[in-house]
Write a protein that holds these residues in place. Structure first.
Motif, PDB file in Angstrom:
ATOM      1  N   ALA A   3      80.018  14.009  27.405  1.00 35.93           N
ATOM      2  CA  ALA A   3      80.370  14.525  28.730  1.00 35.93           C
ATOM      3  C   ALA A   3      79.365  14.100  29.790  1.00 35.93           C
ATOM      4  O   ALA A   3      79.728  13.903  30.956  1.00 35.93           O
ATOM      5  CB  ALA A   3      80.460  16.044  28.679  1.00 35.93           C
ATOM      6  N   VAL A   4      78.109  13.922  29.397  1.00 33.78           N
ATOM      7  CA  VAL A   4      77.080  13.591  30.391  1.00 33.78           C
ATOM      8  C   VAL A   4      77.271  12.197  30.982  1.00 33.78           C
ATOM      9  O   VAL A   4      76.724  11.881  32.037  1.00 33.78           O
ATOM     10  CB  VAL A   4      75.671  13.731  29.755  1.00 33.78           C
ATOM     11  CG1 VAL A   4      75.344  12.539  28.867  1.00 33.78           C
ATOM     12  CG2 VAL A   4      74.605  13.917  30.835  1.00 33.78           C
ATOM     13  N   THR A   5      78.084  11.365  30.354  1.00 36.07           N
ATOM     14  CA  THR A   5      78.314  10.008  30.873  1.00 36.07           C
ATOM     15  C   THR A   5      79.325   9.985  32.012  1.00 36.07           C
ATOM     16  O   THR A   5      79.502   8.956  32.661  1.00 36.07           O
ATOM     17  CB  THR A   5      78.836   9.079  29.763  1.00 36.07           C
ATOM     18  OG1 THR A   5      80.179   9.468  29.382  1.00 36.07           O
ATOM     19  CG2 THR A   5      77.951   9.113  28.529  1.00 36.07           C
ATOM     20  N   VAL A   6      79.979  11.120  32.277  1.00 33.97           N
ATOM     21  CA  VAL A   6      81.144  11.108  33.158  1.00 33.97           C
ATOM     22  C   VAL A   6      80.856  11.356  34.635  1.00 33.97           C
ATOM     23  O   VAL A   6      81.291  10.575  35.492  1.00 33.97           O
ATOM     24  CB  VAL A   6      82.205  12.104  32.655  1.00 33.97           C
ATOM     25  CG1 VAL A   6      83.412  12.132  33.585  1.00 33.97           C
ATOM     26  CG2 VAL A   6      82.631  11.763  31.225  1.00 33.97           C
ATOM     27  N   PRO A   7      80.153  12.433  35.014  1.00 33.90           N
ATOM     28  CA  PRO A   7      80.217  12.874  36.420  1.00 33.90           C
ATOM     29  C   PRO A   7      79.710  11.874  37.448  1.00 33.90           C
ATOM     30  O   PRO A   7      80.376  11.653  38.468  1.00 33.90           O
ATOM     31  CB  PRO A   7      79.387  14.159  36.427  1.00 33.90           C
ATOM     32  CG  PRO A   7      78.529  14.098  35.219  1.00 33.90           C
ATOM     33  CD  PRO A   7      79.327  13.344  34.202  1.00 33.90           C
TER      34      PRO A   7
END
Length: 536
Positions: free
Chosen positions: A128-132
């Motif tokens: 998830a940390v790769t997304v925002p």
């Protein structure tokens, strides 16, 4: 509000072009409308390198590192204000960039709730940390700089005015480029051209790229222009430069753009890379970069992602609502990750910088752990392990617990062991069977394609971003529902796996039959919606 520590460990840069250090910073309690996130994972970005080597946007030292993505668990919320429905215990990712209490390379960040995205079930924090950061960059650059439409929500029969116009994405295998292709595909842009290393072309096409070009080829500009020869001028009306390099991208793009072309360039523009003896040279004003080489009337813009908050709609809904919805519905997939190891947080942050500096990263995002999960939340995080499974028209196939990240090598082992074993169990002939898989990068890698060709398997061609066509998604939903019926949560992952196995081998045959029988209806619904969202 839960009890917060008064201080925390953080990564800082003591001076330009010096090794990172650990410092102690205060943990800031949340004001109204703010949340405190216990940061467990962060993603390295080129901005980290530009700050470290070139002092970009740093006014004084020591400077806290981190102006980008973080993922962790909410441990405190402010009293009052718009908290976007977030609660203590929620897993969230965040693109926070104001420094100080928002700097993501520290154990806790205190941020406005509108900078946080609740992470859908089944997506690990490190994914998830790769997304925002990258997804927000895409939305801002496409709408503000290229002036293309990305309405939310998408109406059923809506089509963009520029649906068939060429959109050239240079640096398409970068973190931003990968999301750009997925977003443009979902918003029904049908002529997305991708420029990247040739090794990524199969993957990019699976995401929705119409055609791919290899930037390493000396004639790449000629090949792009030849592809566009029958288009009206400007032949490349929309260009997204995901790299921002004077020689590497701006020079060739200036040969492609024409009067009326809109060009969005990631900032800063890299004029000269750092060497052991010399500092890098950056330029934040694109108008000063090769001004005499752009065709007159070309609209060249520098992408300043932080300005997305000036769009009130995106400020209130992009991270809190749009991003988690796109993830939950499988419309976008997190970047592939490479986990950076190290004995301490500072060592991991330094190792990530070294990898970025050596340009040893391609088609994946560097991520590393900031802090361990708190005992209260550790179990919740660790439960998001990967489980692979398959079904056949005769009944459930095998399932496998994947310890770690799935990659092309592990996927081949799974296929060879578990798919073949399932076919053998049901007496199925592989050469008379159609194998369906989605377009996850381990599935579409060259190694897998070669294996399938050698085995003479028939692989069902699969459209990009189509979870509503995939019956296995309903199987996973069924498994989750069955797990939720247990009164007590399992104490270990092994115990969880035992429950999943039991549910899997007892999948009702009538449920599987219904999924297979629903496929014609699913396809008809996708055709009716012209590739848009469906009820499935």
């Amino acid at each position: 509000m839960s009890t917060l520590p008064s201080t925390q460990k953080a990564v800082a840069l003591p001076a330009k072009r010096t090794p990172l250090i650990e410092i102690t910073t205060p943990v800031q309690p949340p004001a109204a409308g703010e949340v405190v996130v216990h940061v467990q994972w962060t993603a390295a970005s080129p901005l980290d390198l530009h700050r470290s080597d070139g002092g970009l946007l740093i006014s004084s030292y020591p400077a806290l590192q981190g102006g980008g993505g973080a993922a962790g668990t909410i441990v405190a919320i402010g009293s009052g204000g718009d908290l976007k429905g977030l609660q203590v215990g929620d897993r969230v990712s965040a693109f926070a960039f104001h420094g100080d209490k928002e700097a993501n390379q520290q154990e806790y960040i205190t941020i406005p709730a509108y900078l946080a995205s609740k992470i859908p079930d089944g997506i690990p924090l490190q994914a998830a940390v790769t997304v925002p950061v990258n997804l927000v960059t895409v939305f801002h650059s496409v709408t503000a700089d290229l002036e293309l439409e990305l309405p939310w929500p998408i109406q059923q029969n809506w089509q963009p005015k520029a649906a068939n116009k060429p959109i050239l994405v240079w640096g398409a295998s970068s973190s931003v480029g990968i999301f750009a292709i997925q977003v443009l595909r979902h918003w029904r842009y049908t002529n997305v051209l991708a420029v990247s290393s040739g090794s990524h072309h199969t993957y990019l096409k699976s995401l929705g790229a119409t055609a791919c070009f290899d930037y390493r080829k000396t004639d790449v500009v000629d090949k792009i222009l030849d592809y566009l020869k029958d288009e009206d001028e400007p032949k490349a009306p929309y260009i997204l430069d995901c790299i921002g390099s004077l020689n590497g991208t701006l020079e060739p793009l200036a040969k492609i753009a024409q009067r009326g072309s809109r060009v969005a360039i990631m900032l800063p523009v890299i004029i000269k890379d750092a060497t052991e003896d010399e500092e890098p040279v950056y330029e934040m004003e694109v108008s000063k970069c090769i001004p005499d080489k752009w065709a007159e009337g070309t609209i060249v813009r520098g992408v300043r992602t932080h300005f997305y908050l000036q769009n009130e709609f995106f400020k209130e809904r992009l991270q809190p609502e749009i991003l988690p919805t796109l993830l939950a519905e499988g419309i976008v997939q997190p970047n592939n990750q490479r986990v950076v190891e190290g004995a301490t947080l500072v060592e991991r942050a330094q190792n990530a910088l070294n990898l970025l500096r050596s340009k040893a990263v391609s088609g994946e995002k560097l991520v590393y752990r900031v802090s361990e999960a708190t005992p209260h939340h550790r179990y919740k995080e660790e439960l998001y392990s990967m489980i692979w499974g398959c079904i056949t028209c005769h009944g459930p196939g095998d399932a496998s617990w994947i310890k770690g990240n799935m990659n092309a090598d592990i996927y081949l082992i799974v296929v060879n062991d578990y798919v073949c074993q399932s076919w053998e169990w049901y007496g199925m002939d592989p050469k008379k069977t159609i194998f369906q898989q989605d377009n996850a990068s381990p599935h579409t890698a060259d190694k897998g394609n070669e294996y399938f060709q050698q085995q003479r398997w028939t692989i069902l061609p699969w459209p990009a971003n189509s979870p509503d066509l995939n019956p296995i998604e309903h199987v996973w939903a069924y498994v989750k529902r069955q797990l939720s019926l247990f009164e007590k949560v399992p104490e270990t992952l092994e115990a969880l796996w035992e429950r999943v196995q039991d549910i899997w081998i007892n999948l009702p045959m009538e449920f599987i039959d219904h999924l297979y029988e629903s496929m014609p209806k699913r396809m008809a619904e996708v055709i009716r919606s012209k590739g848009g969202p469906t009820k499935y």
